[in-house]
Enzyme design. Structure first.
Site, PDB file in Angstrom:
ATOM      1  N   SER A 178      16.947 -14.749 -23.812  1.00 49.37           N
ATOM      2  CA  SER A 178      16.291 -15.358 -22.651  1.00 49.37           C
ATOM      3  C   SER A 178      17.154 -15.359 -21.394  1.00 49.37           C
ATOM      4  CB  SER A 178      15.861 -16.792 -22.970  1.00 49.37           C
ATOM      5  OG  SER A 178      16.978 -17.569 -23.366  1.00 49.37           O
ATOM      6  N   ASP A 232      15.964 -26.025 -17.579  1.00 54.48           N
ATOM      7  CA  ASP A 232      15.075 -26.673 -18.548  1.00 54.48           C
ATOM      8  C   ASP A 232      15.770 -27.211 -19.793  1.00 54.48           C
ATOM      9  OD1 ASP A 232      15.794 -24.339 -19.743  1.00 54.48           O
ATOM     10  OD2 ASP A 232      13.770 -23.554 -20.036  1.00 54.48           O
ATOM     11  N   HIS A 280      18.268 -23.055 -20.126  1.00 55.85           N
ATOM     12  CA  HIS A 280      18.464 -21.928 -19.223  1.00 55.85           C
ATOM     13  C   HIS A 280      18.955 -22.362 -17.845  1.00 55.85           C
ATOM     14  CE1 HIS A 280      15.168 -20.968 -22.130  1.00 55.85           C
ATOM     15  NE2 HIS A 280      15.996 -19.969 -22.366  1.00 55.85           N
TER      16      HIS A 280
END
Length: 388
Positions: free
Chosen positions: A47, A351, A354
């Site tokens: 991610s 969040d 990240h």
């Protein structure tokens, strides 16, 4: 007896040679090398660099993801652009299309095989039943192999899709970027392994990484830009779930030590890979140090409360796994939307897991100079095998 006389021309020549050598040895290595021409970028990862792979294949992030730059969710697990977006821009390329995205994609400048929640090793718990992506590194390699061969068939056929494929010669000239490994450590922690047990798994994880680098090399890759893993102990999702001794920045000390152990072994692996792959230019990039500086000295760089998530709800770190960014939380019997903070541009964490776009740009600006690379090469010089 009279000493032999040295001709004036010889003295002048020696002096000029000395001055020239003195000059070039004081030049920065980055200044002494020509910039590379990378016609494409092929990215592998999780991610930290996923530009839409998981969103297209399994689970797209909801609003307010993407709000800062794109003003809508675009498959990135951030409020805006990622490090890979800024790196691509600095090389003069558009955003990388996710390989798994079948709508509106353009692979003429490369492709992105990264998906959120990806690991190096095959994970035990795979989405949607578990928490990790089925597209682990070996699958990403196989997708790259498919792209390399099938894209050339499409180009040979011609038609509307031919121009959307990379040219054959791009594969040997492209930059191959990697940012993966954080989730391998996270999987161990959430499987209730001890820090010692996760540390013990690192050599096998690194072995899997090296094997895939070699296979990608065998398909023609030559320029590798490899990020180490960041300070996982500074992320709210670790801090909220695993209470532990804190360091001077407030991060979970033992968890960061695992990341450092991983990075030590990864760096050792890159040294060995240079011996095993004689035609490869391999740049190891210390992303950990740049990211950690944001937690240690946030005010120095214009950030605040780096351990607190911008988009989240609950607790010291504004993170709760059951009330995640873009979801809902129950407050006094009512459901509320879990949205973003007032100003993401001064936040480090987006969040709980990240980084924000602002942090990503800071990190990209730092690492692209070569100041955190081994060898100390700027991004645009990563095709060079050495400084010699």
């Amino acid at each position: 007896m009279e000493s032999p006389r040295i001709p004036i021309k010889a003295i002048v020549s020696l002096f000029c040679s000395y001055m020239f050598l003195s000059h070039i040895t004081t030049l920065s290595p980055a200044l002494a090398l020509e910039d590379c021409e990378f016609p494409a970028i092929f990215n592998f990862g999780d991610s930290n660099s996923d530009t839409g792979g998981l969103a297209a294949s399994l689970s797209p992030p909801p609003p307010p993801y993407g709000e800062t730059y794109f003003h809508m969710p675009v498959g990135r697990f951030s409020d805006g652009r990622l490090i890979i977006d800024f790196l691509a821009k600095s090389l003069g390329h558009p955003f990388l299309s996710a390989y798994l995205d079948s709508l509106g994609t353009n692979f003429s400048y490369g492709a992105n095989f990264a998906t959120a929640a990806s690991t190096i090793r095959l994970p035990e718990h795979i989405l949607p039943a578990g928490g990790f992506s089925p597209f682990y590194l070996n699958i990403q390699y196989m997708q790259f192999m498919q792209l390399k061969f099938r894209s050339q068939l499409i180009r040979q056929r011609g038609g509307i899709f031919a121009s959307l494929m990379p040219k054959e010669e791009y594969f040997s000239k492209a930059l191959y970027t990697f940012d993966i490994g954080q989730n391998d450590l996270g999987e161990g922690f959430f499987d209730n392994l001890t820090v010692q047990q996760v540390n013990a798994s690192v050599p096998d994880i690194i072995s899997g990484f090296s094997e895939n680098i070699k296979k990608i090399y065998d398909l023609g890759a030559r320029s590798f830009w490899i990020h180490n893993t960041g300070p996982i102990g500074c992320l709210p999702y670790i801090l909220a779930n695993f209470p532990s001794q804190k360091d001077e920045a407030g991060c979970a000390k033992s968890y960061n030590e695992v990341a450092q152990h991983f990075n030590h072994k990864l760096k050792e692996a890159t040294v060995q890979l240079r011996k095993d792959l004689p035609l490869a230019a391999i740049t190891y990039v210390d992303v950990y140090s740049v990211k950690y500086s944001l937690f240690k000295e946030p005010k120095k760089y214009g950030f605040e409360l780096p351990l607190v998530a911008c988009c989240g709800y609950g607790g010291e770190y504004n993170y709760n796994g059951s009330s995640e960014c873009g979801g809902t939380a129950t407050v006094n019997g009512s459901q509320i939307f879990v949205g973003s903070c007032k100003d993401p541009s001064v936040k480090v964490n987006w969040d709980g897991i990240h980084y924000t776009e602002a942090a990503a740009k800071f990190i990209s600006d730092k690492i692209s100079t070569g100041a955190f690379s081994d060898p100390p090469l700027a991004l645009k010089q990563a095709c060079h095998k050495s400084l010699a």
